[in-house]
Design an enzyme around this catalytic site. Structure first.
Site, PDB file in Angstrom:
ATOM      1  CG  HIS A   1      -2.216  -1.109   1.441  1.00 37.20           C
ATOM      2  ND1 HIS A   1      -2.729  -0.959   0.062  1.00 37.20           N
ATOM      3  CD2 HIS A   1      -2.410  -1.318   2.505  1.00 37.20           C
ATOM      4  CE1 HIS A   1      -3.834  -2.076   0.816  1.00 37.20           C
ATOM      5  NE2 HIS A   1      -3.793  -2.651   1.985  1.00 37.20           N
TER       6      HIS A   1
ATOM      7  CG  HIS B   1     -17.329  -5.152   5.440  1.00 37.91           C
ATOM      8  ND1 HIS B   1     -16.496  -6.042   5.632  1.00 37.91           N
ATOM      9  CD2 HIS B   1     -16.251  -4.714   5.306  1.00 37.91           C
ATOM     10  CE1 HIS B   1     -16.013  -6.168   6.212  1.00 37.91           C
ATOM     11  NE2 HIS B   1     -15.003  -5.138   4.973  1.00 37.91           N
TER      12      HIS B   1
ATOM     13  CE1 TYR C   1     -11.680  -5.279   1.602  1.00 33.27           C
ATOM     14  CE2 TYR C   1     -13.718  -5.334   2.029  1.00 33.27           C
ATOM     15  CZ  TYR C   1     -12.941  -4.519   2.117  1.00 33.27           C
ATOM     16  OH  TYR C   1     -12.312  -4.154   3.317  1.00 33.27           O
TER      17      TYR C   1
HETATM   18 ZN   LIG Z   1      -4.818  -4.189   2.806  1.00 33.80          ZN
END
Ligand SMILES: [Zn+2]
Length: 609
Positions: free
Chosen positions: A384, A508, A518
């Site tokens: 990330h 979620h 995802y």
């Molecule tokens: Zn991640």
């Protein structure tokens, strides 16, 4: 795959309750007294970007302070900035939608679309309705957060405690008790959820969308309906492999628990898979593993033998990226990151990666345990960070992943390169186990990642139907289980009560975090890995490939990362893989030896549900 606060710019907004993406729409519902021009659009985009960029930095700082040092003051600061960013983003989204029918250049159009699609739960213009929507959001979040199951008046279980029992205990009665117990938290959410859906649909309509479903599905650089079909196509590629995995797992669970509990021609009861939601099955590896002993590398032990502490683990992960040709992490990363759980204050331990100034103030926040799983997670988090830094020269609205599946996929792609070959090259192990031992490793990975794929798909399939009105509140729970059965081949272990709201027992849903990302990340990571291995010139099977040390693979990866969100994701994908389409066949390539093994195990078994 859990929700992580990562990324920068617009992704910070997403983390603060909104999400980014692009679409085009005609005609806003607001009247325009004066005709807006191309120049107005460009000026608006410039001003909005500058304004957002300025606001995002203190908001991220407040959030960092809160998550690494939880107290009354930091909580208040974080809430203060959260509210500021949300209301600013909301007003810019609405303003951007006013340019829907103004003719502008392609770049300005893309920026406007990204701005107007930023909201996950667009608030209606009516202040009373808007306040009610915010109130419902925080009530739902609060109900989930405070959720627990009490066996007796003084014996209660928190979600982490119950999750732990689901993962490790094997008494089906106890598992069922926990499974049902946790689902008592959600029936009171149902009416609120229905009301929230109505209000957010109004908000979406004010942005020129048919409903919230279109707002969510329309964020992927293609027509909303075409995107839905694209997901089905990808699932179709994975399905035969998933069915083989399902068949083997059901047979082994049947042996363990008896066929009266696990009938061999029906969906698997959802409480026996080692996870509260039956979403990933790695915790039942011991039940379904191959009979022959597998020589599997114990990374935790290797780390211990080589005296790795938390910092050394992170340094090693950094050197992975350096070997690909990426610049070292800045000095401030080492000074400002949180690597260990603080001893004298509360902090959010959930791993995440940050870029606080959207330039170079990269940090990770983790409570690192010295084990193999966290060694892999560190590689993932740094993925990330390197993505965030790669796109930091893009304009503010382009500082994000190509689509919301890409950011998670990058971290996981890198983690796929932590192979025995890599561990040997960095001196953590002396020998690479023979290929005949790979089945164990592949099975464990498939239980974690491939079992997840249909779950990653069905959560939003359900929500899209709810948002569009195709599924009414009376049908919430039955529609949920129809999709659970259709995609996952799972069933509720007991008849569900009339007031049940099982979707609400998954974080979620009450938290309104989109989930399709995802699913996408699970497909994309194998596709990225396969392409990178090709570029690195690795001729072996891709599950044994590590791109460690390949400057060519690093350069190809960087070419995609630095694009950020400036182009449709199809172009970013093509930059790395040579093709503008997502392709799940990389999963089949990766797990080829396991598929052969599963087919052998499944001979004579009745598969399917
Ligand atoms: Zn991640």
């Amino acid at each position: 795959m859990t929700f992580k606060r990562t990324q920068s710019a617009l992704f910070v907004i997403a983390a603060l309750g909104l999400a980014a993406c692009g679409d085009k729409q005609e005609a806003s519902s607001q009247s325009e007294p004066q005709a807006l021009t191309k120049k107005d659009a460009q000026q608006f985009v410039e001003k909005a970007q500058q304004d957002l960029a300025e606001m995002l930095v203190p908001a991220a700082q407040a959030e960092w302070a809160y998550q690494t040092y939880i107290n009354q003051d930091t909580a208040a600061l974080s809430a203060y900035f959260n509210e500021k960013v949300t209301s600013k983003a909301t007003s810019y989204a609405k303003e951007a939608a006013k340019f829907n029918s103004v003719e502008v250049d392609a770049d300005t159009r893309r920026k406007l679309n990204l701005m107007s699609n930023i909201l996950v739960m667009p608030a209606p213009g009516d202040p009373e309705k808007s306040a009610r929507l915010a109130q419902i959001g925080s009530e739902l979040g609060g109900m989930y957060g405070a959720g627990k199951y009490c066996r007796t008046e003084d014996e209660c279980f928190s979600l982490p405690e119950m999750s732990n029992i689901m993962a490790t205990e094997r008494d089906p009665k106890l598992l069922l008790e926990m499974w049902e117990g946790w689902r008592q938290v959600s029936p009171p959410m149902k009416a609120l959820y229905a009301e929230q859906t109505e209000l957010a649909n109004l908000g979406a309509q004010e942005l020129g969308k048919k409903d919230l479903s279109e707002q969510w599905r329309g964020s992927y650089d293609m027509e909303a309906d075409a995107f839905g079909q694209e997901l089905d196509r990808l699932w179709g590629q994975v399905k035969p492999f998933y069915e083989a995995l399902h068949c083997h797992v059901r047979a082994e669970l049947g042996e363990k628990y008896g066929e009266d509990i696990v009938p061999q021609n029906e969906p698997i009861p959802a409480h026996l898979l080692g996870n509260m939601w039956g979403q990933s099955w790695g915790n039942v590896y011991d039940i379904v593993k191959p009979e022959q002993k597998m020589d599997v590398i114990d990374i935790t032990k290797a780390l211990e033998e080589h005296n790795y502490d938390e910092i050394k683990m992170v340094k090693q992960a950094e050197s992975f990226f350096s070997s690909l040709g990426f610049d070292p992490l800045p000095e401030t990363f080492w000074e400002r990151s949180m690597f260990k759980q603080p001893t004298e204050r509360d902090a959010v331990c959930h791993a995440s990666a940050w870029n606080l100034d959207n330039v170079e103030d990269l940090r990770i926040k983790m409570c690192i345990q010295k084990n193999g799983e966290d060694f892999s997670t560190i590689h993932h988090e740094l993925g990330h960070n390197y993505y965030q830094r790669a796109y930091n020269k893009q304009p503010t609205v382009y500082q994000g992943a190509a689509n919301d599946g890409f950011h998670e996929a990058i971290g996981d792609t890198v983690a796929l390169s932590i192979t025995p070959k890599y561990l040997k090259e960095i001196g953590l192990v002396d020998t690479i186990p023979d290929a005949s031992n790979d089945i164990g490793m592949l099975l464990k990975l498939a239980l974690d990642k491939i079992a997840f794929v249909p779950f990653g798909l069905m959560v939003d399939q359900w929500r899209w139907k709810v948002f569009s009105g195709e599924v009414t509140p009376e049908q919430y729970n039955t529609a949920w289980w129809e999709l659970r059965e259709k995609y996952q081949g799972l069933k509720a272990p007991v008849d569900r009560p009339a007031d049940a709201f099982d979707p609400g027992a998954k974080y979620h849903v009450p938290a309104n975090t989109p989930y399709t990302r995802y699913f996408l990340a699970h497909i994309l990571q194998f596709q990225f890995h396969r392409s990178l291995c090709e570029i690195a010139g690795d001729k072996g099977p891709i599950h044994r490939c590590s791109i460690y040390g390949s400057k060519e693979a690093g350069a190809a990866l960087n070419n995609m990362l630095e694009m950020g969100q400036s182009k449709p994701w199809q172009e970013a994908l093509e930059t790395l893989t040579g093709k503008p389409e997502m392709d799940a066949t990389a999963i089949l390539d990766y797990f080829e030896p396991l598929k052969a093994w599963l087919d052998e195990q499944n001979q004579g078994r009745q598969c399917g549900w």
